[in-house]
Design a protein around this motif. Structure first.
Motif, PDB file in Angstrom:
ATOM      1  N   ALA A 104       0.824  -1.218   0.000  1.00 35.85           N
ATOM      2  CA  ALA A 104       0.000   0.000   0.000  1.00 35.85           C
ATOM      3  C   ALA A 104       0.849   1.256   0.000  1.00 35.85           C
ATOM      4  CB  ALA A 104      -0.920  -0.010   1.212  1.00 35.85           C
ATOM      5  N   GLY A 105       2.177   1.085  -0.026  1.00 38.02           N
ATOM      6  CA  GLY A 105       3.066   2.237  -0.071  1.00 38.02           C
ATOM      7  C   GLY A 105       3.374   2.836   1.281  1.00 38.02           C
ATOM      8  N   VAL A 106       3.026   2.132   2.364  1.00 36.61           N
ATOM      9  CA  VAL A 106       3.302   2.615   3.716  1.00 36.61           C
ATOM     10  C   VAL A 106       4.686   2.122   4.115  1.00 36.61           C
ATOM     11  CG1 VAL A 106       2.578   2.592   6.119  1.00 36.61           C
ATOM     12  CG2 VAL A 106       0.865   2.588   4.303  1.00 36.61           C
ATOM     13  N   PRO A 107       5.599   3.008   4.494  1.00 35.53           N
ATOM     14  CA  PRO A 107       6.968   2.572   4.828  1.00 35.53           C
ATOM     15  C   PRO A 107       7.023   1.819   6.156  1.00 35.53           C
ATOM     16  CG  PRO A 107       6.709   4.915   5.271  1.00 35.53           C
ATOM     17  CD  PRO A 107       5.444   4.477   4.588  1.00 35.53           C
ATOM     18  N   ALA A 108       7.983   0.912   6.235  1.00 33.88           N
ATOM     19  CA  ALA A 108       8.211   0.176   7.483  1.00 33.88           C
ATOM     20  C   ALA A 108       8.767   1.119   8.539  1.00 33.88           C
ATOM     21  CB  ALA A 108       9.179  -0.968   7.241  1.00 33.88           C
ATOM     22  N   THR A 109       8.409   0.854   9.794  1.00 36.53           N
ATOM     23  CA  THR A 109       8.839   1.718  10.896  1.00 36.53           C
ATOM     24  C   THR A 109       9.533   0.896  11.976  1.00 36.53           C
ATOM     25  OG1 THR A 109       6.793   1.444  12.171  1.00 36.53           O
ATOM     26  CG2 THR A 109       6.818   3.162  10.471  1.00 36.53           C
ATOM     27  N   ASP A 110      10.003   1.610  12.997  1.00 36.71           N
ATOM     28  CA  ASP A 110      10.666   0.933  14.116  1.00 36.71           C
ATOM     29  C   ASP A 110       9.679   0.151  14.972  1.00 36.71           C
ATOM     30  OD1 ASP A 110       9.428   3.240  14.959  1.00 36.71           O
ATOM     31  OD2 ASP A 110      10.980   3.770  16.407  1.00 36.71           O
ATOM     32  N   ARG A 111       8.389   0.235  14.678  1.00 35.99           N
ATOM     33  CA  ARG A 111       7.386  -0.582  15.358  1.00 35.99           C
ATOM     34  C   ARG A 111       6.986  -1.796  14.523  1.00 35.99           C
ATOM     35  NH1 ARG A 111       2.192   2.168  17.133  1.00 35.99           N
ATOM     36  NH2 ARG A 111       1.902   0.067  17.972  1.00 35.99           N
ATOM     37  N   SER A 112       6.828  -1.584  13.220  1.00 37.59           N
ATOM     38  CA  SER A 112       6.364  -2.693  12.372  1.00 37.59           C
ATOM     39  C   SER A 112       7.471  -3.702  12.066  1.00 37.59           C
ATOM     40  CB  SER A 112       5.777  -2.152  11.069  1.00 37.59           C
ATOM     41  OG  SER A 112       6.735  -1.423  10.329  1.00 37.59           O
ATOM     42  N   ILE A 113       8.715  -3.267  11.958  1.00 38.78           N
ATOM     43  CA  ILE A 113       9.806  -4.207  11.643  1.00 38.78           C
ATOM     44  C   ILE A 113       9.996  -5.236  12.765  1.00 38.78           C
ATOM     45  CG2 ILE A 113      12.283  -4.434  11.205  1.00 38.78           C
ATOM     46  CD1 ILE A 113      12.161  -1.706   9.802  1.00 38.78           C
ATOM     47  N   PRO A 114      10.070  -4.832  14.047  1.00 44.78           N
ATOM     48  CA  PRO A 114      10.204  -5.852  15.101  1.00 44.78           C
ATOM     49  C   PRO A 114       9.040  -6.840  15.137  1.00 44.78           C
ATOM     50  CG  PRO A 114      10.838  -3.718  15.954  1.00 44.78           C
ATOM     51  CD  PRO A 114      10.238  -3.473  14.600  1.00 44.78           C
ATOM     52  N   SER A 115       7.809  -6.364  14.887  1.00 42.52           N
ATOM     53  CA  SER A 115       6.664  -7.284  14.881  1.00 42.52           C
ATOM     54  C   SER A 115       6.763  -8.269  13.730  1.00 42.52           C
ATOM     55  CB  SER A 115       5.360  -6.492  14.783  1.00 42.52           C
ATOM     56  OG  SER A 115       5.146  -5.707  15.936  1.00 42.52           O
ATOM     57  N   ALA A 116       7.195  -7.786  12.550  1.00 42.86           N
ATOM     58  CA  ALA A 116       7.370  -8.682  11.411  1.00 42.86           C
ATOM     59  C   ALA A 116       8.477  -9.691  11.686  1.00 42.86           C
ATOM     60  CB  ALA A 116       7.684  -7.869  10.157  1.00 42.86           C
ATOM     61  N   ALA A 117       9.548  -9.247  12.336  1.00 39.77           N
ATOM     62  CA  ALA A 117      10.644 -10.160  12.677  1.00 39.77           C
ATOM     63  C   ALA A 117      10.167 -11.252  13.630  1.00 39.77           C
ATOM     64  CB  ALA A 117      11.799  -9.376  13.310  1.00 39.77           C
ATOM     65  N   LYS A 118       9.347 -10.866  14.590  1.00 41.54           N
ATOM     66  CA  LYS A 118       8.795 -11.852  15.533  1.00 41.54           C
ATOM     67  C   LYS A 118       7.910 -12.856  14.811  1.00 41.54           C
ATOM     68  CE  LYS A 118       6.065 -12.198  19.788  1.00 41.54           C
ATOM     69  NZ  LYS A 118       5.325 -11.446  20.837  1.00 41.54           N
ATOM     70  N   PRO A 177      15.471   4.458   7.862  1.00 42.87           N
ATOM     71  CA  PRO A 177      16.199   5.317   8.810  1.00 42.87           C
ATOM     72  C   PRO A 177      16.470   4.633  10.152  1.00 42.87           C
ATOM     73  CG  PRO A 177      14.337   6.492   7.819  1.00 42.87           C
ATOM     74  CD  PRO A 177      14.180   5.059   7.462  1.00 42.87           C
ATOM     75  N   PHE A 178      15.905   3.428  10.347  1.00 46.76           N
ATOM     76  CA  PHE A 178      16.035   2.749  11.645  1.00 46.76           C
ATOM     77  C   PHE A 178      17.101   1.655  11.621  1.00 46.76           C
ATOM     78  CE2 PHE A 178      11.596   3.803  10.631  1.00 46.76           C
ATOM     79  CZ  PHE A 178      11.408   4.859  11.515  1.00 46.76           C
ATOM     80  N   ALA A 179      17.978   1.689  10.600  1.00 47.64           N
ATOM     81  CA  ALA A 179      18.979   0.632  10.447  1.00 47.64           C
ATOM     82  C   ALA A 179      19.862   0.507  11.687  1.00 47.64           C
ATOM     83  CB  ALA A 179      19.834   0.905   9.208  1.00 47.64           C
ATOM     84  N   GLY A 180      20.172   1.627  12.325  1.00 43.04           N
ATOM     85  CA  GLY A 180      21.030   1.582  13.502  1.00 43.04           C
ATOM     86  C   GLY A 180      20.279   1.556  14.813  1.00 43.04           C
ATOM     87  N   ASP A 181      18.958   1.482  14.750  1.00 45.03           N
ATOM     88  CA  ASP A 181      18.156   1.468  15.973  1.00 45.03           C
ATOM     89  C   ASP A 181      18.380   0.178  16.744  1.00 45.03           C
ATOM     90  OD1 ASP A 181      15.575   2.822  17.332  1.00 45.03           O
ATOM     91  OD2 ASP A 181      15.333   0.641  17.295  1.00 45.03           O
ATOM     92  N   VAL A 182      18.638   0.286  18.028  1.00 49.03           N
ATOM     93  CA  VAL A 182      18.983  -0.897  18.827  1.00 49.03           C
ATOM     94  C   VAL A 182      17.806  -1.862  18.941  1.00 49.03           C
ATOM     95  CG1 VAL A 182      18.391   0.202  21.033  1.00 49.03           C
ATOM     96  CG2 VAL A 182      20.042  -1.675  20.983  1.00 49.03           C
ATOM     97  N   PHE A 183      16.588  -1.354  18.978  1.00 50.66           N
ATOM     98  CA  PHE A 183      15.423  -2.229  19.114  1.00 50.66           C
ATOM     99  C   PHE A 183      15.149  -2.984  17.809  1.00 50.66           C
ATOM    100  CE2 PHE A 183      14.784   1.278  22.147  1.00 50.66           C
ATOM    101  CZ  PHE A 183      14.721   0.543  23.315  1.00 50.66           C
ATOM    102  N   VAL A 184      15.294  -2.285  16.691  1.00 49.36           N
ATOM    103  CA  VAL A 184      15.123  -2.943  15.397  1.00 49.36           C
ATOM    104  C   VAL A 184      16.225  -3.979  15.196  1.00 49.36           C
ATOM    105  CG1 VAL A 184      15.205  -2.604  12.896  1.00 49.36           C
ATOM    106  CG2 VAL A 184      13.906  -1.020  14.333  1.00 49.36           C
ATOM    107  N   GLY A 185      17.471  -3.592  15.471  1.00 48.31           N
ATOM    108  CA  GLY A 185      18.599  -4.521  15.315  1.00 48.31           C
ATOM    109  C   GLY A 185      18.459  -5.745  16.191  1.00 48.31           C
TER     110      GLY A 185
END
Length: 594
Positions: free
Chosen positions: A112-126, A152-160
Motif C-alpha cells: 500500500a506504499g506505507v513505509p516500514a517503521t521501528d514498530r512494524s519491523i520488530p513485529s514482522a521479525a517476531k 532510517p532505523f537501520a542503527g536502531d537498537v530495538f530494530v537490530g
C-alpha cells in the motif's frame, strides 16, 4: 445519513478510557464502549478524533488476545490507514500466535506504499521467527534484514535486536553473530537472543562465551538471559558452573523469576541433585506452568513416581491447567515405574482437557506397554495412531523387543523404522543386540553389515564425570586419561571383591560370537565404569560419584554398579539417556526397572 459532529470535548476522555481498559484487559467494558461508539455513529471513523478511538480499539483487542477483532477495528479506520495503525495490527497478529497473518499484514502494508517503521519491523521479525519452517518463505529473514537496513532505523537498537533474535530463532546463527558484532549499540535483548540461539542449537561453548563477555561488559542481564545460560549448564551437566550462575541470580534477585526457577529445577535434576531441585521449586515465590512441568519431569526421571502424581494434583488444585508437556511428564513417570493402569488413565485424561495426543505421547505409551512385556498391545496402539508413526515410536517398540528378546517383532519394528528415513545407528544396534541376546549371532552380524553398507556409523558411547572444575570424558576400554593406569588398577581390585560377593558378568548382549573370557573383557571396561573408577580416586568419601552417559546403561553395568556400591560403601548417581539411577549399598533407585 450525515456524519456525526466531532466530539472535541469527550474524544480525549474516551481515548483515555480506552487506554485504561486496554491496560486492564477489561474486555467486557471495552466491548460495551465499542458498541456505544458504533451506535452513536463514531465508527467507522471519519474524523481524526474518531481515528484515534479506532486505533485504541485495535490495541484493546490485541491485549485481550482477540486479533480477529483487532482486524475488524482496523477496517473501521479511514483509508489509508496510518503507519501506526498498520503496526498495531501487525503486532496484534504477531503477539497472539498468528505469524502468517502478521507477516501477510506487513506485506500488504508495504504494497500500500506505507513505509516500514521501528514498530512494524520488530513485529514482522517476531512473526517470521514464530512461523513454522515449512510455511516460512526461505529468504524471509534476510529480506526483512535488507529492508530494515534501507530504512532510517537501520542503527536502531530495538530494530537490530529484533532482527538478531529472528536470525537466532530461525537457526541462522552465523548471520545473527555477524549482526551482533556490527551493531553500534546493543541491549539486553541482543545479548539474550544470541545466547539463547546458541543454547538452542547445542552450541554450549559459544553460549557461555557470549555470557562471559556480557558480564565483562557489565551488561544488566535479565531473567531470560540467566535462564538461557542455566539451560546450557543443565544440558552439559555443568553443575559447578550452574551453581555459580545460581549464586549470581540470587545476588541480583533474578532467582525469584519463575523462568529462572524452572531452569534451576532442570539444572539440579539433570546433575543428579534432585533434592536441590525440589528445594528450588518449594522456595519459588512465583510459580508458572513451566516450573510445575520442570519438577514433574524431575520426579519422573528420578523414579519418584508417587511424588509426580501428588504434585500433579497439587498443580490442579492451585488452578494451573495442564498442557501437552505436563501429560508427557506423567506418562514418562508411569513408564519408568511400569504403572500401566495409571498411564492409560492419564492418556485418556488428555482429551478431557482438549489435548490431542501427539506422537511423543504415543511413544511414551508404547514405551510403557513394552517395558512390561505387552508388546502386542503396543503394536496395536501404534496401528491406531491418527498420524504416521515417527522414529521415536518404532524405537520405543524396538527397545521393548530387545528387553524381552523378541527378535521377530524387532525385525518388523526395525523395518518400519527404517522406512521413516531414519539413519539412526541406535536402531541398527538395537536390532543386532536383540538377535545376539536371542542367540541368533548370524542375524546379528547381518544387521551390523546392513548398517555398514548404509554408511551408518555406530554412535560412540560416552560417559563423563565433573570434578574439581574439570569434566573428564571416557569411552569404553579407553586408556587416554592421564590416570588410566590407576583407574584400571582400582577397578581390578574392586572387581575381585565384587566377584567374591557373587557378581557374575552378563555377556548376553555382546554382539560378537567369541568365547566367554573375551566377552567378559568386552563389558568390564565400559565408559561408565571407567568414569566411576576415576570417581573412586578423586571424589571425596561421603560425596556421591555422579556420572553422565549419552546412551542407555547396559544390563551388566547396571548389575555391576550395584555390587560396586555394596563392596565400596560409595554412592553412585548415574544418568543415562533415559533416567537417573542412584546406586547405594547394592540397590538401585529404579528397582531394576528401566
Amino acid at each position: 445519513m450525515p456524519a456525526p459532529p466531532p466530539l472535541p470535548t469527550f474524544a480525549r476522555a474516551l481515548a483515555d478510557l480506552l487506554v485504561a481498559l486496554s491496560g486492564a484487559r477489561a474486555l467486557p467494558k471495552g466491548q460495551q464502549l465499542h458498541g456505544h461508539l458504533l451506535k452513536a455513529g463514531h465508527l467507522p471513523a471519519t474524523a481524526s478524533t474518531h481515528t484515534l478511538l479506532a486505533h485504541h480499539l485495535i490495541t484493546l483487542y490485541a491485549r485481550c488476545a482477540l486479533p480477529d477483532l483487532s482486524h475488524r477495528a482496523f477496517l473501521d479506520l479511514p483509508s489509508p490507514p496510518s503507519p501506526a495503525a498498520w503496526s498495531s495490527l501487525i503486532s496484534s497478529f504477531s503477539q497472539n500466535g498468528h505469524p502468517a497473518s502478521s507477516f501477510d499484514a506487513f506485506r500488504r502494508m508495504l504494497a500500500a506504499g506505507v513505509p516500514a517503521t521501528d514498530r512494524s519491523i520488530p513485529s514482522a521479525a517476531k512473526a517470521i521467527a514464530a512461523a513454522k519452517t515449512s510455511s516460512r518463505p526461505p529468504f524471509a529473514p534476510h529480506a526483512l534484514h535488507g529492508l530494515a537496513a534501507k530504512t532510517p532505523f537501520a542503527g536502531d537498537v530495538f530494530v537490530g535486536s529484533a532482527v538478531l533474535d529472528m536470525y537466532a530463532k530461525c537457526g541462522h546463527l552465523a548471520d545473527a553473530r555477524r549482526l551482533f558484532d556490527e551493531m553500534p549499540e546493543r541491549n539486553v535483548v541482543s545479548w539474550s537472543a544470541l545466547i539463547c540461539g546458541y543454547a538452542d542449537a547445542g552450541m554450549h561453548p559459544e553460549a557461555m562465551g557470549i555470557f562471559c563477555l556480557a558480564l565483562e561488559e557489565a551488561v544488566a542481564v535479565n531473567d531470560f538471559t540467566v535462564s538461557s545460560i542455566i539451560r546450557v549448564c543443565a544440558a552439559a551437566t555443568l553443575f559447578e558452573l550452574g551453581a555459580q550462575v545460581h549464586a549470581r541470580a540470587i545476588k541480583t534477585a533474578l532467582d525469584v523469576s519463575p523462568f529462572v526457577g524452572s531452569s534451576l529445577v532442570s539444572l539440579y535434576s539433570k546433575c543428579g541433585l534432585v533434592e536441590c531441585a525440589y528445594r528450588v521449586f518449594s522456595e519459588a515465590p512465583e510459580k508458572n506452568l513451566g516450573i510445575w512441568n520442570a519438577v514433574l519431569i524431575a520426579s519422573a526421571q528420578h523414579g519418584h513416581t508417587s511424588a509426580a502424581f501428588e504434585r500433579f494434583m497439587e498443580m490442579q488444585s492451585t488452578g494451573f491447567r495442564p498442557n501437552h508437556i505436563t501429560f508427557l511428564c506423567l506418562l514418562t513417570a508411569c513408564s519408568h515405574a511400569g504403572f500401566v493402569d495409571e498411564g492409560k488413565r492419564y492418556f485418556a485424561l488428555m482429551k478431557e482437557y482438549g489435548i490431542e495426543p501427539q506422537s511423543e505421547h504415543y511413544a511414551a505409551m508404547v514405551d510403557l506397554l513394552g517395558r512390561v512385556g505387552c508388546i502386542e498391545e503396543a503394536f496395536d496402539l501404534i496401528d491406531s495412531m491418527p498420524m504416521e508413526p515417527p522414529e521415536s515410536v518404532w524405537g520405543a517398540l524396538l527397545m521393548a523387543c530387545r528387553m524381552f528378546k523378541d527378535a521377530d517383532t524387532a525385525a518388523i519394528a526395525a523395518q518400519r523404522l527404517f522406512q521413516t528415513g531414519s539413519r539412526s545407528s541406535g536402531a541398527h544396534m538395537l536390532l543386532s543386540s536383540t538377535y545376539a541376546a536371542a542367540g541368533r549371532h548370524a542375524d546379528a552380524a547381518l544387521a551390523r553389515k546392513a548398517m555398514r553398507d548404509a554408511g551408518i556409523r555406530k554412535e560412540t558411547g560416552l560417559s563423563w564425570l565433573e570434578a574439581a572444575g574439570k569434566v573428564h570424558t571416557f569411552v569404553s576400554n579407553c586408556r587416554r586419561h592421564q590416570r588410566s593406569e590407576e583407574i584400571y588398577r582400582v577397578l581390578e581390585k574392586v572387581s575381585e571383591k565384587m566377584e567374591a560377593a557373587g557378581y557374575v558378568a552378563d555377556t548376553s548382549a555382546v554382539l560378537k560370537d567369541v568365547d566367554g573370557d573375551e566377552k567378559k573383557v568386552a563389558v568390564r571396561y565400559h565408559s561408565e565404569r571407567l568414569a566411576i573408577g576415576l570417581g573412586l580416586l578423586i571424589v571425596p568419601e561421603g560425596v556421591p560419584i555422579r556420572v553422565m552417559k549419552n546412551l542407555r546403561v547396559c544390563d551388566d553395568c547396571h548389575n555391576a554398579i550395584k555390587y560396586l556400591t555394596k563392596c565400596t560403601g560409595r554412592v553412585v548417581v548415574l544418568r543415562d539417556n533415559r533416567r537417573f539411577h542412584r546406586f547405594e549399598d547394592g540397590v538401585c533407585s529404579c528397582g531394576d526397572f528401566w
